[in-house]
Design an enzyme around this catalytic site. Structure first.
Site, PDB file in Angstrom:
ATOM      1  N   MET A  35      -2.380   0.971  11.581  1.00 14.91           N
ATOM      2  CA  MET A  35      -1.700  -0.274  11.251  1.00 14.91           C
ATOM      3  C   MET A  35      -0.567  -0.061  10.270  1.00 14.91           C
ATOM      4  SD  MET A  35      -4.919  -2.852  11.077  1.00 14.91           S
ATOM      5  CE  MET A  35      -5.958  -1.647  10.251  1.00 14.91           C
TER       6      MET A  35
ATOM      7  N   GLY B  46      -7.167  -7.078  18.181  1.00 13.85           N
ATOM      8  CA  GLY B  46      -6.180  -6.231  17.527  1.00 13.85           C
ATOM      9  C   GLY B  46      -6.513  -6.014  16.069  1.00 13.85           C
ATOM     10  N   CYS B  47      -5.514  -5.695  15.279  1.00 25.43           N
ATOM     11  CA  CYS B  47      -5.710  -5.456  13.847  1.00 25.43           C
ATOM     12  C   CYS B  47      -6.426  -6.630  13.203  1.00 25.43           C
ATOM     13  CB  CYS B  47      -4.357  -5.226  13.180  1.00 25.43           C
ATOM     14  SG  CYS B  47      -4.452  -5.107  11.388  1.00 25.43           S
ATOM     15  N   PHE B  48      -7.488  -6.339  12.475  1.00 29.11           N
ATOM     16  CA  PHE B  48      -8.281  -7.436  11.911  1.00 29.11           C
ATOM     17  C   PHE B  48      -7.589  -8.160  10.756  1.00 29.11           C
ATOM     18  CE2 PHE B  48     -11.126  -3.719  10.165  1.00 29.11           C
ATOM     19  CZ  PHE B  48     -10.110  -3.261   9.337  1.00 29.11           C
ATOM     20  N   TRP B  49      -6.533  -7.593  10.209  1.00 29.24           N
ATOM     21  CA  TRP B  49      -5.833  -8.295   9.128  1.00 29.24           C
ATOM     22  C   TRP B  49      -5.342  -9.665   9.583  1.00 29.24           C
ATOM     23  CZ3 TRP B  49      -2.137  -3.647   7.782  1.00 29.24           C
ATOM     24  CH2 TRP B  49      -2.874  -2.634   7.134  1.00 29.24           C
TER      25      TRP B  49
END
Length: 223
Positions: A1, A43-46
């Site tokens: 990421m 996708g990216c957990f952020w």
């Protein structure tokens, strides 16, 4: 990421995947008076965590891993793409304020693009797959029916590739990943890929948007 941005490059909302208006699910859970847990990967957990932290009725949203084993549930290991894990978010919600089906509507509409296979935006690999980890048979039935409904309505340009993976355990991510969007609003990856998702939430679901996110690091309001 991680993402490097060259000097002088203008960052705009168009860099992110586009949200879209989609119909509400025709099938949803029966009303429940107790809090429930949903586990979603997109996708990216952020960004996924950041979206649901701003949804009214969500009690908590925690970044983590689901789909693999406990001994591989660490960021560096999951990043290899061969653990079976997906970066996921555990969402505890009050079904009297927001239903499971409505959370899925936000998930498909705003939080990610469900037509991208094993990737989201700049991130590639099975750890970034679109997946729903139902915690009850009823959640699995609602998710299956909704995916079928959306595919038949052709609201997306391609078929939904989201997998339903029951019986998987969620493992919380490292502390530095929690509340990442809120704590790092000027981080280039967040600016390009995730802050637009919050704006889309405000625009497409104004009645669900809460300005103050419910954070892992501190108790937030649930109204």
């Amino acid at each position: 990421m991680a993402l490097a941005i060259a000097a002088g490059v203008e960052v705009t909302a168009s860099s992110a995947e586009q949200a879209r208006t989609i119909p509400a699910p025709t099938q949803d859970e029966q009303k429940n008076t107790q809090t429930e847990t949903a586990i979603l990967a997109g996708g990216c957990f952020w960004g996924v965590q950041g979206v649901f932290q701003h949804v009214k009725g969500v009690v908590s949203a925690k970044s983590g891993y689901a789909g693999g084993n406990r001994n591989t549930a660490q960021y560096e290991t999951v990043s290899n793409g061969d653990t079976g894990h997906a970066e996921s978010v555990e969402i505890v919600f009050d079904p009297a304020k927001v239903s499971y089906g409505h959370l899925l509507q936000i998930y498909f509409s705003v939080a990610h693009d469900p037509t991208e296979l094993n990737r989201q935006g700049p991130d590639t690999g099975t750890q970034y797959r679109s997946a729903i980890f139902p915690t009850t048979p009823e959640q699995a039935a609602v998710a299956k029916a909704y995916i079928s409904q959306l595919n038949h309505s052709h609201v997306f340009d391609g078929p939904i590739v989201t997998k339903i993976e029951p019986g998987k355990t969620f493992y919380p991510a490292e502390n530095y990943h929690q509340d990442f969007l809120t704590n790092n609003p000027t981080y280039p990856y967040i600016v390009i890929n995730d802050l637009p998702k919050i704006e889309h939430l405000k625009q497409l679901f104004p009645m669900d948007y809460r300005a103050r996110p419910v954070l892992v690091s501190a108790k937030g309001s649930t109204d």
